[in-house]
Design a protein around this motif. Sequence first.
Motif: not given
Length: 218
Positions: A103-131
């Motif tokens: 999740a952290e690698r996705s955030f550092r690579r994609w920035g705020a876009s990881a929050v948007f697209f993370g909504r469609f992935m179970a793992l990032l959907r759970i971790l997006a806000g806190p991370l």
Amino acid sequence: MSVDVLLYSIPPVLVYLLVGAVIGIESLGVPLPGELMLVGAALLSSRHELAVQPVGVAVAAVIGAVIGDSIGYSIGRRFGMRLFDRLGRRFPNHFGPGHIAFAERSFRRWGASAVFFGRFMALLRILAGPLAGALKMPYPHFLVANVSGAIVWAGGTTALVYYAGVAAEHWLSRFSWVALLVAVLAGLVAALALRGRIGAQIAELDAEHRAKTEPVTE
């Protein structure tokens, strides 16, 4: 009591509240089946004899997602990455080092876009806000990605499931059960393939973490 009688007895407002609550708690960082709840409610809304409305389902999902993610962001901002260290020790299957590293690698690579697209992935959907909070992402950037992702995910999923439910009877009158089964299996295979690919990356990151932390024996 038949299934139809039971469905008729469910107040629509209760469905909306359950959708918003489950998705909100999941977005807060608790592993709950938010997507399953959304799909189930959208299927209920596709039955015109019931009072559940698809717009109500989508709005409840968006509100739950935005509020849950925002609370999760505040918690992550307050406690930082040490929060995930504690969660990883208590719930390694959901918050292990590999999960957090992915999740952290996705955030550092994609920035705020990881929050948007993370909504469609179970793992990032759970971790997006806190991370996002723990990584000190600017809240305005997070909020825009959070709201837009929630609208596209909740609205798109509800619309897709709603129209699929409405058209199901028509489909089944024109195609065989075999064709329907093949379509369902194709969707499951695609979902499992994506999950397996992510799982392999998480396992690799877990192994890297163990290699770094385990003492070297001579």
